[in-house]
Structures are given as structure tokens and as C-alpha cells.
Scaffold this motif. Structure first.
Motif, PDB file in Angstrom:
ATOM      1  N   GLU A  32       0.812  -1.212   0.000  1.00  0.00           N
ATOM      2  CA  GLU A  32       0.000   0.000   0.000  1.00  0.00           C
ATOM      3  C   GLU A  32       0.849   1.266   0.000  1.00  0.00           C
ATOM      4  O   GLU A  32       0.491   2.261  -0.647  1.00  0.00           O
ATOM      5  N   ARG A  33       1.976   1.234   0.666  1.00  0.00           N
ATOM      6  CA  ARG A  33       2.801   2.439   0.787  1.00  0.00           C
ATOM      7  C   ARG A  33       3.671   2.689  -0.438  1.00  0.00           C
ATOM      8  O   ARG A  33       3.827   3.842  -0.864  1.00  0.00           O
ATOM      9  N   LEU A  34       4.177   1.605  -1.067  1.00  0.00           N
ATOM     10  CA  LEU A  34       5.157   1.777  -2.129  1.00  0.00           C
ATOM     11  C   LEU A  34       4.693   1.354  -3.520  1.00  0.00           C
ATOM     12  O   LEU A  34       5.199   1.865  -4.519  1.00  0.00           O
ATOM     13  N   VAL A  35       3.759   0.403  -3.605  1.00  0.00           N
ATOM     14  CA  VAL A  35       3.365  -0.147  -4.911  1.00  0.00           C
ATOM     15  C   VAL A  35       2.035   0.428  -5.390  1.00  0.00           C
ATOM     16  O   VAL A  35       1.922   0.909  -6.526  1.00  0.00           O
ATOM     17  N   PHE A  36       1.034   0.406  -4.538  1.00  0.00           N
ATOM     18  CA  PHE A  36      -0.297   0.830  -4.984  1.00  0.00           C
ATOM     19  C   PHE A  36      -0.341   2.265  -5.503  1.00  0.00           C
ATOM     20  O   PHE A  36      -1.088   2.559  -6.449  1.00  0.00           O
ATOM     21  N   PRO A  37       0.427   3.210  -4.945  1.00  0.00           N
ATOM     22  CA  PRO A  37       0.394   4.577  -5.496  1.00  0.00           C
ATOM     23  C   PRO A  37       0.736   4.655  -6.982  1.00  0.00           C
ATOM     24  O   PRO A  37       0.235   5.552  -7.673  1.00  0.00           O
ATOM     25  N   PHE A  38       1.543   3.740  -7.494  1.00  0.00           N
ATOM     26  CA  PHE A  38       1.833   3.735  -8.934  1.00  0.00           C
ATOM     27  C   PHE A  38       0.566   3.410  -9.720  1.00  0.00           C
ATOM     28  O   PHE A  38       0.289   4.019 -10.765  1.00  0.00           O
ATOM     29  N   ALA A  39      -0.225   2.433  -9.236  1.00  0.00           N
ATOM     30  CA  ALA A  39      -1.478   2.085  -9.908  1.00  0.00           C
ATOM     31  C   ALA A  39      -2.471   3.236  -9.814  1.00  0.00           C
ATOM     32  O   ALA A  39      -3.183   3.536 -10.786  1.00  0.00           O
ATOM     33  N   ALA A  40      -2.539   3.893  -8.657  1.00  0.00           N
ATOM     34  CA  ALA A  40      -3.464   5.010  -8.487  1.00  0.00           C
ATOM     35  C   ALA A  40      -3.119   6.153  -9.431  1.00  0.00           C
ATOM     36  O   ALA A  40      -4.003   6.766 -10.047  1.00  0.00           O
ATOM     37  N   ARG A  41      -1.827   6.444  -9.576  1.00  0.00           N
ATOM     38  CA  ARG A  41      -1.410   7.515 -10.490  1.00  0.00           C
ATOM     39  C   ARG A  41      -1.797   7.187 -11.928  1.00  0.00           C
ATOM     40  O   ARG A  41      -2.320   8.044 -12.654  1.00  0.00           O
ATOM     41  N   ALA A  42      -1.558   5.944 -12.346  1.00  0.00           N
ATOM     42  CA  ALA A  42      -1.898   5.545 -13.719  1.00  0.00           C
ATOM     43  C   ALA A  42      -3.408   5.622 -13.948  1.00  0.00           C
ATOM     44  O   ALA A  42      -3.864   6.045 -15.016  1.00  0.00           O
ATOM     45  N   ALA A  43      -4.195   5.206 -12.948  1.00  0.00           N
ATOM     46  CA  ALA A  43      -5.655   5.247 -13.086  1.00  0.00           C
ATOM     47  C   ALA A  43      -6.143   6.678 -13.251  1.00  0.00           C
ATOM     48  O   ALA A  43      -7.001   6.970 -14.092  1.00  0.00           O
ATOM     49  N   ARG A  44      -5.611   7.585 -12.474  1.00  0.00           N
ATOM     50  CA  ARG A  44      -6.009   8.990 -12.587  1.00  0.00           C
ATOM     51  C   ARG A  44      -5.631   9.565 -13.952  1.00  0.00           C
ATOM     52  O   ARG A  44      -6.390  10.332 -14.547  1.00  0.00           O
ATOM     53  N   ASN A  45      -4.448   9.207 -14.437  1.00  0.00           N
ATOM     54  CA  ASN A  45      -4.004   9.727 -15.728  1.00  0.00           C
ATOM     55  C   ASN A  45      -4.904   9.256 -16.864  1.00  0.00           C
ATOM     56  O   ASN A  45      -5.143   9.990 -17.827  1.00  0.00           O
ATOM     57  N   ARG A  46      -5.401   8.022 -16.761  1.00  0.00           N
ATOM     58  CA  ARG A  46      -6.227   7.468 -17.839  1.00  0.00           C
ATOM     59  C   ARG A  46      -7.692   7.897 -17.735  1.00  0.00           C
ATOM     60  O   ARG A  46      -8.470   7.649 -18.644  1.00  0.00           O
ATOM     61  N   ALA A  47      -8.063   8.505 -16.622  1.00  0.00           N
ATOM     62  CA  ALA A  47      -9.458   8.878 -16.428  1.00  0.00           C
ATOM     63  C   ALA A  47      -9.947   9.841 -17.495  1.00  0.00           C
ATOM     64  O   ALA A  47     -11.135   9.833 -17.853  1.00  0.00           O
TER      65      ALA A  47
END
Length: 323
Positions: free
Chosen positions: A40-55
Motif C-alpha cells: 500500500e505504501r510503495l506499490v499501490f500509489p503507482f497504480a493510483a497515479r496511472a488510473a487517474r491519468n487514464r481517467a
């Protein structure tokens, strides 16, 4: 009330990993009991950033319906990757084990839903735009249908094309019912899929838009054709039925109804019964004995007996050849 901590969406300010692969290396090197926190601290933020960019590339929705399972990650990504005005989280309730055996039941996904809510509201989604709906244990279709109906009311009764249903999380039984609802009503379907990197953890999540099955099957045209036939709008009905003929899984009776509408649209006034008798003879030879009851009904009309559209449609419904 116990506070629910949101899932981090940003990398830590101190010593953040330079890349996803570096973050994954840290996850793999962590003791098992620390892996979720590290993810949650180191890996998931990469997925969250990509999801926001593709929104920005995702069709906007007035309502996003998201079933919640045992983990908060895919529901969060589904919401981040779709700029929806309203988000409905479908959660399950605690369940006892078979026979009430201790330790065999499930706590349900309501606690996970609370964490998803805290995360999304912390990311800027207004609390008034997010609601949680119970679906019991996630296996009863009536509870799921009722929850979706309540969610649609919550969002102000949007058009079907303004509703997206994400089927990434939750029980398989819930997913099956939600897929059926979306197909029947023409809602958009989406799915978040990731690359499995180690037991229980995924990375490189991507949102996929799934096929609109209702549109592929032309359900709106089928309904329109039925109503036009009942109204005696033969030419318009023939147009709709011709379109249905070219779709996947067209009902078996589509060709019969198309020919019927064509004949009624082109027959001279007062001579429709003669044209229908001729059509009945052609269809017997073309379709075979299984259609005898329907062709007999077509051929039984007379100047005193108008075409029995309602009886014909009811017959085809009972036979399962027209829906």
C-alpha cells in the motif's frame, strides 16, 4: 466508531521508490506480515497515479456501480479511472458458516467498503456523491437488483449510457448478476485487471471497457419492432426487424416477422389476407413443420379477420423463438 484509514494514493515524501520495479523489489524482500503495508505504501500509489491519468480517456458516467470484495484496491482503481458524478459501492454483510460453525463464516465486505469510501472521499470525491448499498451475502439476485435500482435513484435516474458497472471485485455470483443487469439495461461494463507479481498482489492494473451486450443484440430494436407491429406500422417494423436480422443471436422468429411486416407494408389495401396466405405457403416450405402453428395462424386471416398480431407474438413468445 472505529476510524477507517484510507489507502495511500501518493508515494511517501521520504525516500520514495524511483520506479515500480524498485517498489516491487522492496515488496518481495519484505517479511510476509509486512507485505500488505509495503504494497500500500510503495506499490499501490503507482497504480493510483496511472488510473487517474487514464481517467481523461474514459467515458464519463453519472453513476458508477462498484461491488466491493475483500480487498479495497480494484474498487478504488475503478473509481479513480472513471470520472463519475456518483459512486455506488455494493457491500456484503457478515455471514455465519454452515450450521453456525464458529470461524467458518465471513465478515462481509462492509469494512472494506468503508475503507474504499474513506480513500475516495480523501481524494476529493464529495461524500454526498458516494453511497454504500447492501447486497446481503452477494448471492441473491433480488438483493443485487434492488441495490442497483436504489443506486440509480440515488444518482438521479440517469440514462442507461450514463451508467457504468465495474465487475472487478466482489463474489462471482454478484458479478454474474451485475453483468446480466448491465446487458439487459444497456449499462456500460468495465473491469480492472492487473499483472500478478506475487501471491496476493498485482501491479500494472489497467481498466478495460467491456462489450455492451444489449447494443450488440439490438435489444432496443427488438422492443421497437414489437411495438411497431402491434401498432400496425409495418414499414417501420420491417426496418427494425431487418436490422435485428444482422445482429448476433437474432431470435429464430425474426425472419418470419420480417417477412410478415414486409408483406403487410406492400400488400394492396383490402388484399392483405391473400398476401398473407401466400406468405404462409412460402414459409411452410422454407422453415419446415416446426413452424406450422405460426404459418397456419398467418394463413387463417380473411377480409373479416384482420392479421392476428397479438396472437402471433404471444405464440412466438411461448415457443421461445422471439424475445
Amino acid at each position: 466508531m472505529m476510524q477507517t484509514l484510507p489507502v495511500p494514493l501518493e508515494l511517501p515524501a521520504a525516500n520514495p521508490p524511483a520506479s515500480l520495479e524498485e517498489a516491487l523489489a522492496g515488496l518481495r524482500a519484505s517479511p510476509r506480515e509486512e507485505q500488505q503495508a509495503v504494497y500500500e505504501r510503495l506499490v499501490f500509489p503507482f497504480a493510483a497515479r496511472a488510473a487517474r491519468n487514464r481517467a481523461e480517456l474514459t467515458p464519463r458516467a453519472r453513476l458508477l456501480v462498484v461491488p466491493v470484495g475483500t480487498q479495497p484496491y480494484s474498487p478504488i482503481l475503478a473509481a479513480l479511472s472513471c470520472k463519475a458524478e456518483h459512486v455506488a459501492l455494493l457491500v456484503t454483510e457478515p455471514q455465519d458458516g454452515a450450521g453456525g460453525e464458529a470461524g467458518i463464516g465471513s465478515e462481509g465486505s462492509r469494512p472494506t467498503g468503508a475503507r474504499v469510501r474513506a480513500t475516495l472521499c480523501g481524494a476529493g470525491l464529495p461524500e454526498s456523491a458516494l453511497e454504500v448499498f447492501s447486497i446481503g451475502d452477494g448471492t441473491r439476485g433480488d438483493r443485487i437488483v434492488d441495490a442497483v435500482g436504489a443506486a440509480v435513484f440515488f444518482a438521479g435516474d440517469p440514462w442507461s449510457t450514463e451508467v457504468t458497472v465495474d465487475i472487478s471485485g466482489g463474489r462471482k455470483s454478484t458479478t454474474a448478476v451485475l453483468g446480466g443487469i448491465a446487458s439487459a439495461l444497456g449499462y456500460r461494463l468495465s473491469y480492472v485487471e492487473g499483472r500478478h507479481v506475487m501471491s496476493g498482489f498485482y501491479a500494472d492494473e489497467r481498466r478495460h471497457d467491456l462489450a455492451n451486450v444489449a447494443a450488440m443484440l439490438d435489444l432496443d430494436r427488438r422492443y421497437a419492432a414489437r411495438q411497431l407491429l402491434r401498432a400496425g406500422a409495418w414499414a417501420a417494423a420491417a426496418t427494425e426487424l431487418h436490422a435485428v436480422l444482422s445482429t448476433t443471436l437474432a431470435p429464430p422468429a425474426t425472419r418470419l416477422l420480417f417477412r410478415f411486416a414486409q408483406v403487410m407494408a406492400s400488400a394492396p389495401t383490402g388484399r392483405e389476407h391473400e398476401a398473407l396466405r401466400a406468405l404462409a405457403g412460402e414459409l411452410v416450405a422454407e422453415l419446415g413443420p416446426d413452424w406450422r402453428e405460426a404459418t397456419d395462424l398467418l394463413g387463417s386471416v380473411s377480409p373479416e379477420t384482420p392479421p392476428a398480431v397479438d396472437r402471433l407474438l404471444d405464440l412466438l413468445d411461448r415457443q421461445g423463438t422471439w424475445r
